[in-house]
Structures are given as C-alpha cells and as structure tokens.
Scaffold this active site. Structure first.
Site, PDB file in Angstrom:
ATOM      1  N   SER A   1      10.576   0.426  -5.129  1.00 37.79           N
ATOM      2  CA  SER A   1      10.262   1.778  -5.614  1.00 37.79           C
ATOM      3  C   SER A   1      11.506   2.664  -5.717  1.00 37.79           C
ATOM      4  CB  SER A   1       9.269   2.455  -4.653  1.00 37.79           C
ATOM      5  OG  SER A   1       8.134   1.655  -4.462  1.00 37.79           O
TER       6      SER A   1
ATOM      7  N   HIS B   1      -2.979   1.101   4.159  1.00 35.41           N
ATOM      8  CA  HIS B   1      -2.134   1.085   2.963  1.00 35.41           C
ATOM      9  C   HIS B   1      -3.011   1.324   1.740  1.00 35.41           C
ATOM     10  CE1 HIS B   1       0.501  -0.486  -0.228  1.00 35.41           C
ATOM     11  NE2 HIS B   1       1.495  -0.243   0.610  1.00 35.41           N
TER      12      HIS B   1
ATOM     13  N   GLU C   1      -2.963   0.277  -1.251  1.00 41.13           N
ATOM     14  CA  GLU C   1      -3.380  -0.908  -2.008  1.00 41.13           C
ATOM     15  C   GLU C   1      -4.550  -1.613  -1.331  1.00 41.13           C
ATOM     16  OE1 GLU C   1      -1.618  -5.216  -3.404  1.00 41.13           O
ATOM     17  OE2 GLU C   1      -0.197  -3.568  -3.152  1.00 41.13           O
TER      18      GLU C   1
ATOM     19  N   CYS D   1      10.732  -2.458  -9.677  1.00 40.58           N
ATOM     20  CA  CYS D   1      10.045  -3.589 -10.282  1.00 40.58           C
ATOM     21  C   CYS D   1       9.339  -3.075 -11.540  1.00 40.58           C
ATOM     22  CB  CYS D   1       9.027  -4.178  -9.309  1.00 40.58           C
ATOM     23  SG  CYS D   1       7.701  -3.019  -8.864  1.00 40.58           S
TER      24      CYS D   1
ATOM     25  N   SER E   1       7.172   2.860   2.413  1.00 36.75           N
ATOM     26  CA  SER E   1       7.211   1.772   1.429  1.00 36.75           C
ATOM     27  C   SER E   1       7.122   0.438   2.165  1.00 36.75           C
ATOM     28  CB  SER E   1       8.507   1.833   0.615  1.00 36.75           C
ATOM     29  OG  SER E   1       8.710   0.628  -0.100  1.00 36.75           O
ATOM     30  N   SER E   2       5.986  -0.226   2.032  1.00 28.53           N
ATOM     31  CA  SER E   2       5.768  -1.486   2.745  1.00 28.53           C
ATOM     32  C   SER E   2       6.831  -2.517   2.402  1.00 28.53           C
ATOM     33  CB  SER E   2       4.372  -2.027   2.401  1.00 28.53           C
ATOM     34  OG  SER E   2       4.148  -3.259   3.031  1.00 28.53           O
ATOM     35  N   ASN E   3       7.147  -2.656   1.117  1.00 27.22           N
ATOM     36  CA  ASN E   3       8.096  -3.709   0.741  1.00 27.22           C
ATOM     37  C   ASN E   3       9.506  -3.388   1.226  1.00 27.22           C
ATOM     38  OD1 ASN E   3       9.941  -2.937  -1.830  1.00 27.22           O
ATOM     39  ND2 ASN E   3       7.976  -1.896  -2.030  1.00 27.22           N
TER      40      ASN E   3
ATOM     41  N   HIS F   1       5.938   4.782  -3.522  1.00 25.94           N
ATOM     42  CA  HIS F   1       6.384   5.193  -2.188  1.00 25.94           C
ATOM     43  C   HIS F   1       7.893   5.394  -2.138  1.00 25.94           C
ATOM     44  CE1 HIS F   1       2.520   3.478  -0.159  1.00 25.94           C
ATOM     45  NE2 HIS F   1       2.372   4.728  -0.539  1.00 25.94           N
TER      46      HIS F   1
ATOM     47  N   CYS G   1       3.641 -10.200  -5.011  1.00 25.35           N
ATOM     48  CA  CYS G   1       4.334  -9.758  -6.225  1.00 25.35           C
ATOM     49  C   CYS G   1       5.651 -10.510  -6.408  1.00 25.35           C
ATOM     50  CB  CYS G   1       4.568  -8.257  -6.098  1.00 25.35           C
ATOM     51  SG  CYS G   1       5.725  -7.576  -7.269  1.00 25.35           S
TER      52      CYS G   1
END
EC number: 1.17.7.4
Length: 341
Positions: free
Chosen positions: A276, A133, A135, A21, A231-233, A50, A203
């Site tokens: 990421s 996390h 963030e 992104c 990586s959460s996403n 991440h 996001c």
C-alpha cells in the site's frame, strides 16, 4: 547539498518488487478519478488502503473517510475500500440512498465468490485470517452461517465442523505465505479430507514481496520496511525479514521515524515497502540512508510484475446524477453536497 558518496563497507539492498500492487494502484486511482470526475466530496468507507500518507494525501484532495456507511449524508457517493465489504454494507448504502463505487481488489472479490460458492454447496468454510481485519469481516459477511475464522495454528484445536468430508479452507490475501501454510498443515492433520481453494488465495504481490525480503534478509544486518502499522502485509514483511536472518527489522511510515541508533554496527541495510506504499516514501528512506553513508544501492529482484486491473465500472456513469435521483425518491429530503464552495 552535493552528491553523497558511499562509505566503505556500507550498502543498501533494495527489494524488487515492493510498494503498490495492482489492487492498491487501482483503488487509489479510483478515488482520484472520482474526485476529478464528480468533484469533492467523495466519501470512502474505511481507509481506501492501509497507508497513512495515502489517506492524508487523498483527504487533502477532498476524500472523506468514514467508519460507518450511516455517516455518509443521503444523496452522496460512497466508495468501498480495496479490502472489500460484506453484502450488508451494500444494503446499508441502498437504504441510505447512496451511489456506490466498489474499489474492492479483484483478488479479494475472487475469495468472496469462492465463499459464496462453497456456502451454496453447504461446505463448512475455514477462513484463515486475522480477527478484525476489514478483508476478513467482508469475506465472513458473504456466508456468516458457514464461515469460521482460524487466526493461526493455535486456533485449530477449537475448530469444529459438521462433516469432516465437506470442509474447505480460504484465506485473507495479505497473510504471510508461511504462516498460512502452517495453519493449513495443522488443519489437514485434524481434517484429512480438507479441500483447498481452486487457486491460491494469497495475493501474488504479497508472495513476491515476501520472497524478495527472504532473499535480502539473509544478507542484511538491518531491514527497514516502509508501511503503516495497520497494514497486515507490511507487518508480515518485518516478521519475514527476521525469520530470514536479519539481525533487526523495523516498520516505519516515514524516513523521519528511522532511529540513528539502528545503524550502529550495520554495514548492510535492506529496504522494502508494503503493497500500500507509494514509491516516494521509499525514495525518502534511501535519501536518508545516503546522507549517512549508505549510498551504494543494489537491487534484489525476486519477480517480475505486470498485472494491472481495470478501474471500477461505476466510474463510467454519472454517479452524481444517480445520487441526486436516489435522494429525490424521498421527496428531496437529502441534498447532495456540492463540492464547489
């Protein structure tokens, strides 16, 4: 090895958009530019993003990743990751006589500013996100006396506020859209006057990648998500694929982690990657699948992305000189590490 041919009935659905992104692209380029401009070492607090491959690649170029600001020797440069940091971390860097580069994603910075504004207006802030996390830690640090974490719908029952008419929700930007709204709905049931943030905190890249997976998940027998486990996403994409109807979905860092057994009885494989993940890792997965007869690739396009972010303003200054000057304030007790030898 000659060109591969597709086996009858076998195909790959390739999600678009996928991978980097704008915030991740900005952060990775920021580290590379800093190394080019100032020389190694460039210290980075936490992983810049991440992804195992990205971190290892930057380490080979001279980046040093640390967990605590105190690990950075006085008189050096430290970069803050795309996930953002709490104000106390900036204070730690100042005490440590460090020059700083802030590579926080602008979308995360927006959430930080919202937290400060609502705290100044004395709202209770319900931050939807996952405990631990980076963030969430960074955002919570902006207004610790006003923010409480809500880690999913199951957490709502224990939430207490001072005034139900002055409550607002914010969220970690990398969460699943569905998961976030499920939590928001539960909060609104408990606090009917709950205020939503001025703009959606999820996001755009997270939403778009999940939308593409939803579209292909209904057709895919197997979905392979390229991304790291922290990586959460990326983890969310696996969950979204299964909910969309995929028979199986797996997260891998590299093509070599794919198991042959996953392909048993599979005619359609969906492929995507977290925000990421560099495209080279997706290309390796496609090559691995092609070698096994899945050479027919169809694009599943959910959205167009054209957003870009400018690089951190600190890259326009001579930070090595600033770091040396900061160290000199203590009589030169902290020497700047030279990148040369």
């Amino acid at each position: 090895m000659g060109p591969m041919t597709a086996s009858p009935g076998r195909r790959v659905l390739l999600a678009a958009p996928r991978g980097y992104c704008a915030g991740v692209d900005r952060a990775v380029i920021a580290v590379e530019k800093a190394l080019e401009q100032y020389g190694a070492p460039i210290y980075v607090r936490h992983e810049i993003v991440h992804n195992k491959y990205v971190v290892q690649t930057l380490e080979r170029k001279g980046a040093i990743f640390v967990e605590r600001t105190e690990e950075v020797p006085e008189g050096n440069i430290v970069m803050f990751s795309a996930h953002g940091v709490a104000p106390v971390v900036h204070e730690e860097a100042a005490r440590g006589r460090l020059a700083t580069i802030d590579a926080t994603c602008p979308l995360v910075t927006k959430v930080h500013k919202e937290a400060v504004r609502f705290a100044n207006e004395d709202f209770d802030i319900l931050l939807i996100g996952h405990e631990g996390h980076e963030e969430v830690i960074g955002t919570s640090g902006e207004a610790p006396d006003h923010i409480q974490l809500v880690d999913g719908p199951a957490d709502v029952a224990k939430v207490e506020v001072r005034d139900p008419s002055r409550v607002v929700w914010l969220s970690q930007t990398t969460l699943s859209v569905d998961e976030t709204m499920e939590t928001v709905d539960a909060l609104k049931e408990k606090f009917p006057q709950l205020i939503s943030p001025p703009s959606d905190d999820i996001c755009y890249a997270t939403q778009n990648r999940q939308l593409a997976v939803k579209q292909m998940g209904a057709e895919a027998d197997l979905v392979i998500v390229v991304g790291s486990r922290n990586s959460s996403n990326s983890v969310r994409l696996v969950e979204v694929a299964k909910l969309a109807g995929a028979r199986a979905a797996h997260l891998v860092d590299f093509a070599g982690e794919i198991e042959e057994a996953w392909l048993e009885g599979v005619s359609t494989v969906g492929v995507t990657s977290g925000a990421s993940v560099p495209e080279v890792l997706v290309e390796e997965v496609l090559a691995w699948l092609s070698e096994r007869g899945y050479a027919d690739v169809e694009l599943v396009k959910a959205a167009e992305e054209s957003i870009t972010f400018s690089l951190p303003k600190e890259l326009r200054r001579d930070l090595r000189e600033e770091a040396a000057a900061l160290a000199a304030e203590r009589g030169g007790s902290g020497a700047v590490t030279d990148s040369g030898e």
